[in-house]
Motif scaffolding. Structure first.
Motif, PDB file in Angstrom:
ATOM      1  N   THR A   1       0.866  -1.185   0.000  1.00  0.00           N
ATOM      2  CA  THR A   1       0.000   0.000   0.000  1.00  0.00           C
ATOM      3  C   THR A   1       0.900   1.231   0.000  1.00  0.00           C
ATOM      4  N   PRO A   2       0.337   2.417  -0.300  1.00  0.00           N
ATOM      5  CA  PRO A   2       1.194   3.609  -0.288  1.00  0.00           C
ATOM      6  C   PRO A   2       1.800   3.861   1.087  1.00  0.00           C
ATOM      7  N   SER A   3       1.007   3.651   2.168  1.00  0.00           N
ATOM      8  CA  SER A   3       1.621   3.949   3.473  1.00  0.00           C
ATOM      9  C   SER A   3       1.515   2.758   4.416  1.00  0.00           C
ATOM     10  N   GLU A   4       2.482   2.661   5.322  1.00  0.00           N
ATOM     11  CA  GLU A   4       2.613   1.480   6.189  1.00  0.00           C
ATOM     12  C   GLU A   4       1.465   1.380   7.190  1.00  0.00           C
ATOM     13  N   ASP A   5       0.891   2.532   7.558  1.00  0.00           N
ATOM     14  CA  ASP A   5      -0.143   2.514   8.585  1.00  0.00           C
ATOM     15  C   ASP A   5      -1.347   1.653   8.173  1.00  0.00           C
ATOM     16  N   VAL A   6      -1.610   1.575   6.874  1.00  0.00           N
ATOM     17  CA  VAL A   6      -2.761   0.791   6.401  1.00  0.00           C
ATOM     18  C   VAL A   6      -2.592  -0.687   6.762  1.00  0.00           C
ATOM     19  N   VAL A   7      -1.358  -1.179   6.772  1.00  0.00           N
ATOM     20  CA  VAL A   7      -1.169  -2.620   6.982  1.00  0.00           C
ATOM     21  C   VAL A   7      -0.877  -2.982   8.441  1.00  0.00           C
ATOM     22  N   GLY A   8      -0.456  -1.996   9.233  1.00  0.00           N
ATOM     23  CA  GLY A   8      -0.293  -2.219  10.668  1.00  0.00           C
ATOM     24  C   GLY A   8       0.918  -3.047  11.045  1.00  0.00           C
TER      25      GLY A   8
ATOM     26  N   PRO B   1      -1.868 -14.460  10.064  1.00  0.00           N
ATOM     27  CA  PRO B   1      -1.221 -14.358   8.748  1.00  0.00           C
ATOM     28  C   PRO B   1      -2.166 -13.896   7.635  1.00  0.00           C
ATOM     29  N   PHE B   2      -3.420 -13.609   7.982  1.00  0.00           N
ATOM     30  CA  PHE B   2      -4.405 -13.395   6.913  1.00  0.00           C
ATOM     31  C   PHE B   2      -5.148 -12.059   6.973  1.00  0.00           C
ATOM     32  N   ILE B   3      -4.914 -11.259   8.002  1.00  0.00           N
ATOM     33  CA  ILE B   3      -5.609  -9.966   8.070  1.00  0.00           C
ATOM     34  C   ILE B   3      -4.938  -9.063   7.025  1.00  0.00           C
ATOM     35  N   GLY B   4      -5.718  -8.593   6.054  1.00  0.00           N
ATOM     36  CA  GLY B   4      -5.111  -7.857   4.941  1.00  0.00           C
ATOM     37  C   GLY B   4      -4.944  -6.375   5.209  1.00  0.00           C
ATOM     38  N   TYR B   5      -5.060  -5.950   6.467  1.00  0.00           N
ATOM     39  CA  TYR B   5      -4.932  -4.520   6.789  1.00  0.00           C
ATOM     40  C   TYR B   5      -4.530  -4.407   8.246  1.00  0.00           C
ATOM     41  N   ASN B   6      -4.699  -3.220   8.808  1.00  0.00           N
ATOM     42  CA  ASN B   6      -4.197  -2.962  10.155  1.00  0.00           C
ATOM     43  C   ASN B   6      -5.025  -3.707  11.212  1.00  0.00           C
ATOM     44  N   ILE B   7      -4.352  -4.471  12.044  1.00  0.00           N
ATOM     45  CA  ILE B   7      -5.056  -5.270  13.063  1.00  0.00           C
ATOM     46  C   ILE B   7      -5.888  -4.398  14.011  1.00  0.00           C
ATOM     47  N   ARG B   8      -5.426  -3.169  14.237  1.00  0.00           N
ATOM     48  CA  ARG B   8      -6.202  -2.244  15.079  1.00  0.00           C
ATOM     49  C   ARG B   8      -7.593  -2.048  14.462  1.00  0.00           C
ATOM     50  N   ASP B   9      -7.636  -1.765  13.157  1.00  0.00           N
ATOM     51  CA  ASP B   9      -8.912  -1.534  12.478  1.00  0.00           C
ATOM     52  C   ASP B   9      -9.719  -2.828  12.397  1.00  0.00           C
ATOM     53  N   TYR B  10      -8.997  -3.941  12.295  1.00  0.00           N
ATOM     54  CA  TYR B  10      -9.671  -5.246  12.235  1.00  0.00           C
ATOM     55  C   TYR B  10     -10.427  -5.516  13.545  1.00  0.00           C
TER      56      TYR B  10
ATOM     57  N   LEU C   1       1.753  -5.266  22.854  1.00  0.00           N
ATOM     58  CA  LEU C   1       2.803  -4.243  22.798  1.00  0.00           C
ATOM     59  C   LEU C   1       2.996  -3.738  21.371  1.00  0.00           C
ATOM     60  N   LYS C   2       2.836  -4.678  20.413  1.00  0.00           N
ATOM     61  CA  LYS C   2       2.956  -4.282  19.010  1.00  0.00           C
ATOM     62  C   LYS C   2       1.900  -3.239  18.671  1.00  0.00           C
ATOM     63  N   LEU C   3       0.725  -3.411  19.294  1.00  0.00           N
ATOM     64  CA  LEU C   3      -0.363  -2.483  18.992  1.00  0.00           C
ATOM     65  C   LEU C   3      -0.222  -1.181  19.776  1.00  0.00           C
ATOM     66  N   ALA C   4       0.483  -1.279  20.869  1.00  0.00           N
ATOM     67  CA  ALA C   4       0.792  -0.129  21.733  1.00  0.00           C
ATOM     68  C   ALA C   4      -0.405   0.799  21.872  1.00  0.00           C
ATOM     69  N   GLY C   5      -0.243   2.066  21.542  1.00  0.00           N
ATOM     70  CA  GLY C   5      -1.305   3.059  21.752  1.00  0.00           C
ATOM     71  C   GLY C   5      -2.531   2.808  20.896  1.00  0.00           C
ATOM     72  N   ASP C   6      -2.406   1.894  19.923  1.00  0.00           N
ATOM     73  CA  ASP C   6      -3.512   1.647  18.997  1.00  0.00           C
ATOM     74  C   ASP C   6      -4.483   0.583  19.489  1.00  0.00           C
ATOM     75  N   LEU C   7      -4.172  -0.031  20.616  1.00  0.00           N
ATOM     76  CA  LEU C   7      -5.025  -1.106  21.117  1.00  0.00           C
ATOM     77  C   LEU C   7      -6.421  -0.546  21.405  1.00  0.00           C
ATOM     78  N   PRO C   8      -7.470  -1.110  20.796  1.00  0.00           N
ATOM     79  CA  PRO C   8      -8.810  -0.575  21.068  1.00  0.00           C
ATOM     80  C   PRO C   8      -9.088  -0.587  22.572  1.00  0.00           C
ATOM     81  N   LYS C   9      -9.786   0.442  23.037  1.00  0.00           N
ATOM     82  CA  LYS C   9      -9.961   0.597  24.490  1.00  0.00           C
ATOM     83  C   LYS C   9     -10.727  -0.583  25.095  1.00  0.00           C
ATOM     84  N   GLU C  10     -11.610  -1.187  24.297  1.00  0.00           N
ATOM     85  CA  GLU C  10     -12.353  -2.345  24.805  1.00  0.00           C
ATOM     86  C   GLU C  10     -11.390  -3.477  25.198  1.00  0.00           C
TER      87      GLU C  10
END
Ligand code: OXD
Ligand code: MN
Length: 602
Positions: A96-103, A467-476, A581-590
């Motif tokens: 993708t153009p930017s790394e944030d999309v893939v997480g 191995p199969f989430i095609g985008y950022n795990i945070r958004d997933y 830890l990989k998700l760090a600040g992006d971990l959903p609050k739930e």
């Protein structure tokens, strides 16, 4: 060693290029032909006679070995290159153009850089070879979620496998019509060199480029690449879900039908569970299990009922064979007994096949998966631990009548499970959807031979989708939480572990058909009629809530399987940090909240 097919296609085949080819397809294929420069292009129609011709050609080319046709009619053996026996996760990229999309859990490549890197590899790669055009549909024809893909490949093995695993050929041209909405799948085995192996996904372009591998998960691009990585990306945008799950129907003696989806990591028994045959007394009482799918589900919320509905996008099974036999999975044995491909199993002198665990006694001799003579004392495995069968779903004697229904089936339960020798109980139920999503997200499992790398080490595998989430795990994860808001009545969520061992290293639960006993409790919980007690982990059955009659399991044994050892569980929570830890600040609050609650309950 045969890995690629470089010969022309069978001359008897009718090359069925559609007369009125969709201009978007024509344009894209022209570009790929210009790039790959095949000697010829063969348009597959997906018919049974075509598949037969391809097998015949493959035997001539050394891609397939014909098996004993009395014992295994229509079955062939394929031996892969020895460096190409599993998914190559470290060589799989989301571009993708930017790394944030893939997480943080995906390998990322800038999309332009990826095209630039791979174009020289594809340039001229099909000289002296045939490009097979495989048009296919993932999902029952007419389903709101069904998707068209076109795979261009220089591998006969891949083309034949695609004709088993997908709805291939004319149906896809019809479904596509004039639309340009199709996944562009370009594949070449290249020289099958891991140094030049890339499995690249371009979700924004609806494109997959796979180079240098002929292995199922890397090369049958409708499966993991389209039906999971690209589909999960689309599902996030279009509010549906693509998951690494089996899907089964359970019919109770009174005719009540309950559909259950279950996410277990690769090679952790999804096919066995999806094809489960209940113990005799359950069968006599009228219980029946039917299979909708064994690996992938696509789910959406039906607007009218507000319920989650699901389809299996595949038309075939690509199952692990070691350990499969008439005791562990009779339906799989019947399913692969005709019109199937065996990959990397052992060949017996009479043209039958063998793998570790097929029979109690090994054969006196055979040819192993590498083509060498094998005897039981030679110190090697006869079949590769990730050897596979590829079989059409229609061979399954327990295929669910709704397996081909475009409207899908309603899902009442979602089960998460991993392969865990220690700490994790046999079964418990999440308190609610949010808690269930947390259980799924924190799923851990011991690694298996389905992916290259070390086996047997616990890794976090959220929803068995790492191995199969095609985008950022945070958004997933946020997507999982949000999907609940669309549902009026949501599936109940459970966690299982068939693999807990005692201090002597023996499995505590018999597994296989006996899993019906756990499934029955799950089904009863979904219908509000089974008892459970509240524990720190979730709702658990009491010993009298699971039928143990006829098993060699005492009440104490059962309690031991369900034990929550506080110290072990605290270590488990700590090891979740690996992911969190990989998700760090992006971990959903739930997620943070659920984790805190669990710690305080413990
Ligand atoms: C598979 C896998 O092949 O998960 O299904 O690796
Ligand atoms: Mn899988």
């Amino acid at each position: 060693m045969t890995a690629t097919t470089v010969r022309p296609p069978p001359t008897k085949l009718n090359n069925t290029k559609p007369d009125d080819l969709n201009p978007a397809v024509q344009h894209w294929i022209d570009q790929c032909i210009q790039l790959c420069k095949p000697d010829q292009v063969y348009w597959c129609n997906g018919s049974a006679p075509e598949r037969q011709e391809m097998f015949t050609q493959g035997v001539k080319d050394g891609v397939f070995i014909q098996l004993n046709q009395q014992k295994l009619p229509g079955c062939y053996l394929h031996r892969s290159n020895q460096n190409d026996v599993a998914r190559s996760e470290h060589l799989t990229f989301i571009c993708t153009p930017s790394e944030d999309v893939v997480g943080p859990t995906n390998n990322w490549m800038n999309d332009k850089a990826a095209y630039t890197k791979l174009r020289p590899l594809f340039d001229g790669c099909m000289r002296g070879r045939t490009m097979y055009v495989c048009s296919f549909v993932m999902g029952p024809i007419g389903s709101p979620l069904a998707k068209v893909g076109i795979e261009l490949t220089d591998s006969l093995y891949v083309a034949v496998s695609m004709s088993i695993m997908t709805r291939m050929g004319d149906v896809a041209w019809k479904q596509l019509g004039d639309s340009d909405e199709f996944t562009r799948c370009l594949h070449s085995v290249g020289d099958c060199n891991p140094e030049r192996r890339y499995i690249c996904h371009f979700p924004i372009d609806n494109t997959i480029w796979s180079f240098g591998s002929g292995y199922g998960g890397n090369a049958l691009l409708g499966k993991k690449c389209l039906a999971l990585r690209i589909a999960s990306y689309l599902g996030h945008q279009q509010e549906w879900m693509a998951e690494h799950m089996l899907l089964m129907g359970a019919t109770a003696p009174d005719g009540e039908k309950t559909y259950v989806a279950a996410a277990f990591p690769s090679a952790c028994g999804k096919t066995n569970f999806a094809m489960l045959i209940p113990p005799q007394k359950y069968r006599e009482a009228g219980w029946k299990i039917t299979t909708v799918g064994d690996d992938i589900v696509w789910m959406w919320v039906d607007e009218k009922s507000g319920r989650l509905r699901a389809i299996n996008p595949e038309a075939g099974y690509f199952g692990v064979v070691p350990g499969t036999n008439y005791h562990t999975n009779p339906n799989a044995m019947v399913t692969m007994a005709k019109n199937s491909i065996y990959t990397n199993v052992a060949l017996l002198p009479d043209g039958d096949v063998w793998w570790e665990g097929k029979t109690e006694q090994p054969p006196k001799e055979c040819i192993d998966w590498t083509g060498q003579k094998w005897t039981p004392d030679c110190g090697r495995k006869a079949a590769h631990p990730n050897s596979r069968f590829t079989a059409p779903v229609i061979n399954n004697p327990a295929l669910d009548p709704a397996a081909n229904d475009p409207a899908g089936v309603p899902v009442s339960a979602i089960i998460f499970g991993g392969r865990r020798s220690r700490a994790i109980p046999l079964v418990y139920q999440a308190f609610n959807w949010v808690h269930g999503v947390y259980l799924g997200a924190a799923l851990g499992s011991e690694t298996t031979a389905a992916a290259t790398g070390q086996t047997g080490v616990v890794r976090r595998d959220p929803m068995a989708m790492l191995p199969f989430i095609g985008y950022n795990i945070r958004d997933y994860l946020v997507h999982w939480f949000r999907m609940r808001k669309k549902m009026k009545d949501c599936p109940r969520i459970f966690h299982v572990n068939w693999f807990r061992k005692d201090d002597q290293g023996r499995f505590m639960w018999p597994g296989f058909g006996e899993n019906m006993r756990v499934l029955k409790w799950i089904i009863d919980r979904c219908h509000g009629r089974a008892y459970a007690i509240e524990t720190p982990l979730g709702w658990m059955p009491r010993v009298q809530d699971i039928d143990l009659e006829g098993l060699n399991i005492t009440h104490e044994d059962f309690l031991a399987m369900q034990t929550i050892d506080n110290a072990e569980f605290k270590a488990e929570i700590l090891s979740q940090e690996e992911l969190f830890l990989k998700l760090a600040g992006d971990l959903p609050k739930e997620m943070v909240f659920q984790r805190e609650l669990l710690i305080s309950r413990l």
